[in-house]
Design a protein around this motif. Structure first.
Motif, PDB file in Angstrom:
ATOM      1  N   ALA A 181     -14.071  -2.172   2.361  1.00 59.24           N
ATOM      2  CA  ALA A 181     -13.307  -1.433   3.361  1.00 59.24           C
ATOM      3  C   ALA A 181     -11.838  -1.867   3.359  1.00 59.24           C
ATOM      4  O   ALA A 181     -10.933  -1.036   3.482  1.00 59.24           O
ATOM      5  CB  ALA A 181     -13.920  -1.636   4.742  1.00 59.24           C
ATOM      6  N   ILE A 182     -11.588  -3.168   3.216  1.00 55.92           N
ATOM      7  CA  ILE A 182     -10.206  -3.661   3.148  1.00 55.92           C
ATOM      8  C   ILE A 182      -9.496  -3.080   1.927  1.00 55.92           C
ATOM      9  O   ILE A 182      -8.333  -2.670   2.002  1.00 55.92           O
ATOM     10  CB  ILE A 182     -10.188  -5.200   3.100  1.00 55.92           C
ATOM     11  CG1 ILE A 182     -10.674  -5.785   4.431  1.00 55.92           C
ATOM     12  CG2 ILE A 182      -8.789  -5.716   2.790  1.00 55.92           C
ATOM     13  CD1 ILE A 182     -10.978  -7.271   4.380  1.00 55.92           C
ATOM     14  N   GLN A 183     -10.184  -3.034   0.800  1.00 58.60           N
ATOM     15  CA  GLN A 183      -9.578  -2.480  -0.409  1.00 58.60           C
ATOM     16  C   GLN A 183      -9.242  -0.999  -0.234  1.00 58.60           C
ATOM     17  O   GLN A 183      -8.209  -0.521  -0.725  1.00 58.60           O
ATOM     18  CB  GLN A 183     -10.512  -2.692  -1.601  1.00 58.60           C
ATOM     19  CG  GLN A 183     -10.632  -4.155  -2.005  1.00 58.60           C
ATOM     20  CD  GLN A 183     -11.751  -4.402  -3.005  1.00 58.60           C
ATOM     21  OE1 GLN A 183     -12.745  -3.673  -3.040  1.00 58.60           O
ATOM     22  NE2 GLN A 183     -11.587  -5.432  -3.822  1.00 58.60           N
ATOM     23  N   GLU A 184     -10.099  -0.280   0.491  1.00 60.12           N
ATOM     24  CA  GLU A 184      -9.821   1.126   0.755  1.00 60.12           C
ATOM     25  C   GLU A 184      -8.638   1.272   1.717  1.00 60.12           C
ATOM     26  O   GLU A 184      -7.796   2.166   1.549  1.00 60.12           O
ATOM     27  CB  GLU A 184     -11.076   1.806   1.311  1.00 60.12           C
ATOM     28  CG  GLU A 184     -10.917   3.273   1.654  1.00 60.12           C
ATOM     29  CD  GLU A 184     -10.671   4.183   0.445  1.00 60.12           C
ATOM     30  OE1 GLU A 184     -10.662   5.409   0.642  1.00 60.12           O
ATOM     31  OE2 GLU A 184     -10.477   3.687  -0.684  1.00 60.12           O
ATOM     32  N   MET A 185      -8.544   0.400   2.704  1.00 62.69           N
ATOM     33  CA  MET A 185      -7.370   0.404   3.584  1.00 62.69           C
ATOM     34  C   MET A 185      -6.094   0.155   2.774  1.00 62.69           C
ATOM     35  O   MET A 185      -5.073   0.817   2.982  1.00 62.69           O
ATOM     36  CB  MET A 185      -7.518  -0.668   4.664  1.00 62.69           C
ATOM     37  CG  MET A 185      -8.598  -0.422   5.681  1.00 62.69           C
ATOM     38  SD  MET A 185      -8.663  -1.782   6.882  1.00 62.69           S
ATOM     39  CE  MET A 185     -10.309  -1.571   7.555  1.00 62.69           C
ATOM     40  N   ARG A 186      -6.184  -0.792   1.854  1.00 65.14           N
ATOM     41  CA  ARG A 186      -5.013  -1.110   1.026  1.00 65.14           C
ATOM     42  C   ARG A 186      -4.575   0.093   0.214  1.00 65.14           C
ATOM     43  O   ARG A 186      -3.369   0.330   0.026  1.00 65.14           O
ATOM     44  CB  ARG A 186      -5.341  -2.284   0.108  1.00 65.14           C
ATOM     45  CG  ARG A 186      -4.161  -2.773  -0.721  1.00 65.14           C
ATOM     46  CD  ARG A 186      -4.519  -3.999  -1.519  1.00 65.14           C
ATOM     47  NE  ARG A 186      -3.336  -4.632  -2.094  1.00 65.14           N
ATOM     48  CZ  ARG A 186      -3.338  -5.825  -2.666  1.00 65.14           C
ATOM     49  NH1 ARG A 186      -4.463  -6.527  -2.732  1.00 65.14           N
ATOM     50  NH2 ARG A 186      -2.219  -6.334  -3.163  1.00 65.14           N
ATOM     51  N   ARG A 187      -5.526   0.875  -0.266  1.00 66.25           N
ATOM     52  CA  ARG A 187      -5.203   2.036  -1.092  1.00 66.25           C
ATOM     53  C   ARG A 187      -4.308   3.019  -0.347  1.00 66.25           C
ATOM     54  O   ARG A 187      -3.398   3.612  -0.944  1.00 66.25           O
ATOM     55  CB  ARG A 187      -6.494   2.742  -1.529  1.00 66.25           C
ATOM     56  CG  ARG A 187      -6.252   3.966  -2.412  1.00 66.25           C
ATOM     57  CD  ARG A 187      -7.533   4.708  -2.714  1.00 66.25           C
ATOM     58  NE  ARG A 187      -8.120   5.331  -1.537  1.00 66.25           N
ATOM     59  CZ  ARG A 187      -7.688   6.474  -0.995  1.00 66.25           C
ATOM     60  NH1 ARG A 187      -6.645   7.117  -1.507  1.00 66.25           N
ATOM     61  NH2 ARG A 187      -8.295   6.979   0.069  1.00 66.25           N
ATOM     62  N   VAL A 188      -4.542   3.199   0.939  1.00 68.68           N
ATOM     63  CA  VAL A 188      -3.822   4.244   1.678  1.00 68.68           C
ATOM     64  C   VAL A 188      -2.558   3.731   2.368  1.00 68.68           C
ATOM     65  O   VAL A 188      -1.885   4.488   3.065  1.00 68.68           O
ATOM     66  CB  VAL A 188      -4.744   4.952   2.695  1.00 68.68           C
ATOM     67  CG1 VAL A 188      -5.921   5.605   1.982  1.00 68.68           C
ATOM     68  CG2 VAL A 188      -5.225   4.006   3.777  1.00 68.68           C
ATOM     69  N   VAL A 189      -2.231   2.443   2.175  1.00 68.51           N
ATOM     70  CA  VAL A 189      -0.986   1.895   2.727  1.00 68.51           C
ATOM     71  C   VAL A 189       0.142   2.080   1.717  1.00 68.51           C
ATOM     72  O   VAL A 189      -0.015   1.791   0.532  1.00 68.51           O
ATOM     73  CB  VAL A 189      -1.142   0.399   3.069  1.00 68.51           C
ATOM     74  CG1 VAL A 189       0.185  -0.185   3.555  1.00 68.51           C
ATOM     75  CG2 VAL A 189      -2.200   0.203   4.148  1.00 68.51           C
ATOM     76  N   ALA A 190       1.282   2.517   2.206  1.00 70.42           N
ATOM     77  CA  ALA A 190       2.454   2.673   1.352  1.00 70.42           C
ATOM     78  C   ALA A 190       2.997   1.307   0.944  1.00 70.42           C
ATOM     79  O   ALA A 190       2.869   0.334   1.693  1.00 70.42           O
ATOM     80  CB  ALA A 190       3.535   3.461   2.089  1.00 70.42           C
ATOM     81  N   PRO A 191       3.605   1.194  -0.237  1.00 73.09           N
ATOM     82  CA  PRO A 191       4.242  -0.070  -0.624  1.00 73.09           C
ATOM     83  C   PRO A 191       5.223  -0.535   0.450  1.00 73.09           C
ATOM     84  O   PRO A 191       6.009   0.257   0.964  1.00 73.09           O
ATOM     85  CB  PRO A 191       4.954   0.289  -1.928  1.00 73.09           C
ATOM     86  CG  PRO A 191       4.167   1.449  -2.479  1.00 73.09           C
ATOM     87  CD  PRO A 191       3.718   2.230  -1.280  1.00 73.09           C
TER      88      PRO A 191
END
Length: 285
Positions: free
Chosen positions: A139-149
Motif C-alpha cells: 500500500a505504501i508503494q502504491e501511495m508513492r506511485r501517485v505522489v508527484a516528485p
C-alpha cells in the motif's frame, strides 16, 4: 496470540479476502469515533506542510471529517478522499455538503490499486489505515506511485500494544489481548505505529527520506472517558470486531458482553485514564 498457521482460513485467497475486512467495520459506534477527527487532533504533525493550492489524496477517508478539514486547510486546492466502503463514502459526501466544503470529492477505491495516474498529488495521507491491511508495504508503494516528485506521504497509526490505562483492569487487558488475537488471525498488525519506519524502509525509502514522530490521544476527563468507554462497549458486542472475534472462534457473545461491561465500569471510574500512542511519519518522494 495466534500464529499465522492458526488463521481461521487456510486457502490463500480466502485469507487475503478476510484480511481486508475492516476490523472495526462501519457500525455507528465506529463512525461516531471517526467523526470527531480533524487536523488538530489527528494530523497535527502534518499541519505545517498544508499549503493553499495543493492537491491531496486521503486514503481510507471514512466518513470524511478529517478529509474535509484537510480540504479547508489547502483551499483553493483539492482533496480526493478514497475508501473501500460505500457507506462511509455516503456519509462523507453528506458531511461535505452540510459543511459547504466544495474542494473535496470522494470515490471508492482499493488502497492497493489507486485509480490515479503516477505523480497525481502533492500529498498522500492515510490515518489509521495500514493497521487494517494485510500488505502495508504494498500500500505504501502504491501511495508513492501517485505522489508527484517533491511531494510527501503522511501516515499516522495507533499502537495497541502500547496503550495504557488506569485503574488496572483485567477486563481491559483481556480486551487488548483479544484485539491482538483477532487482528493477527485476520492478517494485520495492531501495533502498526511502531512498525511505520520499518515498513517505509521495506517500501524503498531511505532514512534520509523519512521524518518519524509520535502523537498521543488521551481520554481522562469525565466527558471523554464516558465517550470512549461507551463507544468501545458498543464495539465489543455490535461492530465487525465482535463478528470477527466470533468467526475466528476467539470469543463468544457472553465473553464479548463481559468485555463491554468492563469498558462501562472503567468509563464510570473517577480516576479513569486511557492513552493511545501513535506512530507518525512524513516520507519525502
Amino acid at each position: 496470540m495466534h500464529n499465522a498457521d492458526d488463521a481461521p482460513h487456510t486457502n490463500n485467497s480466502d485469507q487475503r479476502r478476510e484480511s481486508e475486512s475492516y476490523t472495526h467495520g462501519h457500525h455507528e459506534s465506529v463512525l461516531r469515533s471517526h467523526r470527531v477527527r480533524n487536523v488538530d487532533n489527528s494530523a497535527a504533525y502534518l499541519a505545517s506542510r498544508l499549503m493553499p493550492g495543493m492537491t491531496m489524496l486521503d486514503v481510507g477517508c471514512g466518513p470524511g471529517t478529517l478529509t474535509i478539514d484537510l480540504a479547508r486547510r489547502i483551499a483553493p486546492g483539492h482533496v480526493t478522499g478514497v475508501d473501500a466502503a460505500a457507506i462511509a463514502l455516503e456519509a462523507a459526501r453528506d458531511h461535505a455538503a452540510e459543511s459547504s466544503v466544495t474542494n473535496v470529492t470522494f470515490t471508492q477505491a482499493n488502497a492497493y490499486e489507486l485509480p490515479f495516474d503516477d505523480g497525481s498529488f502533492d500529498i498522500v495521507h492515510a490515518h489509521q489505515v495500514l493497521q487494517h491491511l494485510s500488505d502495508p508495504v504494498k500500500a505504501i508503494q502504491e501511495m508513492r506511485r501517485v505522489v508527484a516528485p517533491g511531494g510527501i506521504i503522511a501516515v499516522r497509526e495507533a499502537d495497541y500494544g502500547a496503550m495504557s490505562w488506569y485503574p488496572p483492569s483485567e477486563g481491559l487487558s483481556e480486551w487488548n489481548l483479544l484485539y491482538h488475537e483477532v487482528t493477527h488471525a485476520y492478517g494485520y498488525e495492531a501495533d502498526a505505529g511502531r512498525h511505520l519506519l520499518a515498513w517505509f524502509h521495506d517500501a524503498g525509502f531511505t532514512s534520509d527520506d523519512l521524518q518519524p514522530s509520535a502523537g498521543i490521544w488521551s481520554y481522562a476527563t469525565p466527558e471523554s472517558r464516558h465517550w470512549w468507554g461507551t463507544l468501545w462497549a458498543e464495539r465489543c458486542v455490535a461492530s465487525n470486531f465482535a463478528a470477527q472475534a466470533k468467526d475466528a472462534d476467539l470469543a463468544d457473545d457472553v465473553a464479548l458482553e463481559e468485555l463491554a461491561e468492563q469498558w462501562r465500569t472503567w468509563a464510570e471510574h473517577p480516576h479513569g485514564w486511557f492513552t493511545i500512542p501513535h506512530g507518525e511519519i512524513i516520507a519525502h518522494v
